[in-house]
Write a protein that holds these residues in place. Structure first.
Motif, PDB file in Angstrom:
ATOM      1  N   GLU A 143       2.701   6.512  -6.785  1.00 35.33           N
ATOM      2  CA  GLU A 143       1.674   7.359  -7.415  1.00 35.33           C
ATOM      3  C   GLU A 143       1.891   8.836  -7.091  1.00 35.33           C
ATOM      4  OE1 GLU A 143      -2.132   5.547  -6.704  1.00 35.33           O
ATOM      5  OE2 GLU A 143      -1.726   4.062  -8.283  1.00 35.33           O
ATOM      6  N   SER A 144       2.551   9.119  -5.953  1.00 36.46           N
ATOM      7  CA  SER A 144       2.814  10.522  -5.592  1.00 36.46           C
ATOM      8  C   SER A 144       3.759  11.194  -6.590  1.00 36.46           C
ATOM      9  CB  SER A 144       3.400  10.618  -4.180  1.00 36.46           C
ATOM     10  OG  SER A 144       4.750  10.177  -4.180  1.00 36.46           O
ATOM     11  N   GLN A 175       2.705   1.696  -3.182  1.00 35.29           N
ATOM     12  CA  GLN A 175       1.823   2.194  -4.241  1.00 35.29           C
ATOM     13  C   GLN A 175       1.606   3.704  -4.086  1.00 35.29           C
ATOM     14  OE1 GLN A 175      -2.088   0.364  -4.435  1.00 35.29           O
ATOM     15  NE2 GLN A 175      -2.198   0.817  -6.628  1.00 35.29           N
ATOM     16  N   SER A 176       1.349   4.167  -2.845  1.00 37.64           N
ATOM     17  CA  SER A 176       1.109   5.613  -2.712  1.00 37.64           C
ATOM     18  C   SER A 176       2.383   6.409  -2.974  1.00 37.64           C
ATOM     19  CB  SER A 176       0.466   5.989  -1.376  1.00 37.64           C
ATOM     20  OG  SER A 176       1.085   5.330  -0.344  1.00 37.64           O
ATOM     21  N   ASP A 235       0.839  -1.213   0.000  1.00 33.93           N
ATOM     22  CA  ASP A 235       0.000   0.000   0.000  1.00 33.93           C
ATOM     23  C   ASP A 235       0.870   1.257   0.000  1.00 33.93           C
ATOM     24  OD1 ASP A 235      -2.393  -1.263  -0.013  1.00 33.93           O
ATOM     25  OD2 ASP A 235      -2.663  -1.233   2.170  1.00 33.93           O
ATOM     26  N   ARG A 236       1.875   1.226   0.912  1.00 37.70           N
ATOM     27  CA  ARG A 236       2.769   2.379   1.038  1.00 37.70           C
ATOM     28  C   ARG A 236       3.583   2.570  -0.248  1.00 37.70           C
ATOM     29  NH1 ARG A 236       6.254   4.381   5.750  1.00 37.70           N
ATOM     30  NH2 ARG A 236       7.704   2.740   5.273  1.00 37.70           N
TER      31      ARG A 236
END
Ligand code: FAD
Length: 368
Positions: free
Chosen positions: A110-111, A106-107, A103-104
Motif C-alpha cells: 500500500e505504501s 500489505q503495508s 500485515d507487513r
C-alpha cells in the motif's frame, strides 16, 4: 542514430522495441533471442514482495514499472498477444509466521499505491479451491502475470514490425564504436546497450570494470499441464519462510518455481530440483500430483554485485547497461526500456542507476 542492443532476453527485446518505436534505428544482436532466463521465467508480476523491505530504490523502481505495464502491454498488443493476465495475485499463508507477515506485506504494497484486500481462509479457498487449508491471504486484485514466452515473442514481433533488425550472432568483442561477431564480421554503432543477462560482463574489449561481474543464480521451474486450470489465479504459497510461485496459464499450464542455486553457468536441470518443487507444491496443492508433467527448465538469473539492477550509462562514452535484474527482469522490463530509451534519445531524467557502482554480494532470497 545507429543503436545496437546486445542480448535479446526480455530486457534487450523491451529496450530494442521501445528505442525503435521512439525513432532510433536499432539492431538487436543475439544468437538465440528469448532462450535463456527469460524463457525459463514464471512471468509473475506481483505488486510487491517481502524481499523489497529496506530497498526503497528498488521498491519504487518496481512500482514505476508496475504502473507502466498496462499501457506497455496495450501498445504491444497492437502487434501480438502479450500473454498478460491481470486477474489478481494471492499471497496465501500456510503457517503462522507467514500469516503474521501478511500485515507487513500489505503495508509495503500500500505504501506504493498497490490496492490490497485481506482474505479469510474461506475466501482464499473460494478463490483457489485446490489449495490445502490456509490461515489467510492477501489479494492484490490489480496485479497478475505474463507468459514470458508469449511476451518475448510479441516484443520481437513488434520490434521487427517497426523495422528493427535482428542479427542472430554472438558478440565477442566491443571496441571503439564497433562490435565483433562470432563469425569475425564487424559492425559500427553510434551507441550500444549491453543487455546480455549474466553473460554481459563476459564480452571482451571494454576497459576492466566497465561492466560489473554479473553472477548467474540458477533457477529451476516445473511446468505441469491439466485440461482445465487447477488454480484460478497467480499465487505465492508462503510457508516455512519460503515463497513458492504458482502461475496458472489459461491453457491449463501451471508453472511452479523456482529454486535458487549457485551452480555457475550449468543450465542442466536436475532430479533434485524437480523433486524439491513438486514436494513443496504438493504440500500446498494436494491434487497437484494428478497433473501431466510438461517440462523442467533452468534459467540463470543475472545477479549484480549488490542485487540491484544496472540501468544507465557506463564510464565508456556511448556504452549503456541494462542488466542485473536478478529475480525481477520481467516485471522491470517496461521501466528499464523507458529509462534506456530516454537516455538514448537524450530526453532522460538522470539514470536511475549508473553501472560500476561498488556493492555487496547478492544474497539470494528464497522463492520466485
Ligand atoms: P536473459 O533472459 O538471460 O537474456 C540474455 C540474452 O543475452 C540471451 O538471449 C542470450 O542469448 C544473450 N546473449 C548472451 N551473451 C551474448 C553475446 N555475447 N552476444 C549476444 N547475445 C548474447 N522475473 C520476474 O519478473 N517474474 C518472475 O516470476 C520470474 N520468475 C523467474 C523464475 C525463474 C526460474 C528464473 C530463472 C527467473 C525468473 N525471473 C522472474 C527473473 C527473470 O527471468 C530475469 O530477471 C530476466 O529474464 C532477465 O532477462 P535478461 O534479458 O536480462 O537475461
Amino acid at each position: 542514430m545507429n543503436t545496437f542492443v546486445v542480448g535479446g532476453g526480455v530486457i534487450g527485446l523491451a529496450v530494442a522495441w521501445r528505442a525503435q518505436r521512439s525513432g532510433l534505428t536499432v539492431t538487436l544482436i543475439d544468437p538465440e533471442p528469448a532462450s535463456k532466463a527469460s524463457h525459463a521465467s514464471a512471468g509473475m508480476l506481483p505488486g510487491g514482495s517481502a524481499q523489497l523491505y529496506g530497498q526503497p530504490d528498488l521498491l519504487s523502481l518496481c512500482a514505476d514499472s508496475r504502473n507502466l505495464i498496462p499501457s506497455f502491454v496495450a501498445e504491444l498488443e497492437e502487434f501480438a498477444s502479450a500473454g498478460y493476465r491481470r486477474d489478481g495475485v494471492l499471497d496465501a499463508a500456510f503457517d503462522e509466521d507467514a500469516f503474521q507477515a501478511l500485515d507487513r506485506q500489505q503495508s509495503l504494497q500500500e505504501s506504493v499505491g498497490v490496492r490490497t484486500e485481506r482474505l479469510t481462509p474461506e475466501e482464499c479457498r473460494k478463490l483457489q479451491p485446490a489449495f490445502a487449508p490456509v490461515l489467510g491471504g492477501l489479494l492484490s486484485p490489480d496485479d497478475g502475470s505474463v507468459d514470458p514466452r508469449t511476451f518475448t515473442a510479441a516484443l520481437s514481433t513488434a520490434f521487427q514490425a517497426l523495422g528493427g533488425t535482428l542479427i542472430r550472432r554472438r558478440v565477442t568483442r566491443i571496441t571503439d564504436h564497433e562490435v565483433t561477431l562470432d563469425n569475425g564480421d564487424t559492425a559500427a554503432f553510434d551507441r550500444v546497450v549491453l543487455a546480455a543477462g549474466c553473460w554481459t560482463h563476459r564480452i571482451e574489449g571494454l576497459p576492466p570494470g566497465t561492466v560489473p561481474e554479473i553472477r548467474p543464480v540458477r533457477g529451476q521451474i516445473v511446468r505441469l499441464q491439466s485440461d482445465t486450470p487447477l488454480l484460478n489465479l497467480t499465487a505465492r504459497a508462503n510457508i516455512r519462510g519460503t515463497s513458492l510461485y504458482l502461475v496458472p496459464r489459461l491453457d491449463g499450464e501451471l508453472a511452479i518455481g523456482g529454486t535458487y542455486e549457485d551452480g555457475g553457468y550449468d543450465e542442466a536441470p536436475t532430479a533434485e530440483g524437480t523433486r524439491e518443487l513438486l514436494t513443496r507444491a504438493a504440500e500446498v496443492i494436494p491434487g497437484v500430483g494428478a497433473l501431466r508433467f510438461r517440462e523442467i527448465s533452468v534459467g540463470l538469473r543475472p545477479g549484480s554485485p549488490d542485487g540491484l539492477p544496472l540501468i544507465g550509462a557506463t564510464a565508456v562514452p556511448d556504452v549503456y547497461l541494462a542488466s542485473g535484474h536478478y529475480r525481477m527482469g520481467v516485471q522491470l522490463a517496461p521501466v528499464t526500456a523507458e529509462i534506456i530509451t530516454a537516455l538514448l534519445t537524450d530526453t532522460a531524467p538522470p539514470a536511475v542507476r549508473a553501472s560500476g557502482l561498488p556493492g555487496t554480494p547478492v544474497d539470494p532470497p528464497r522463492g520466485g
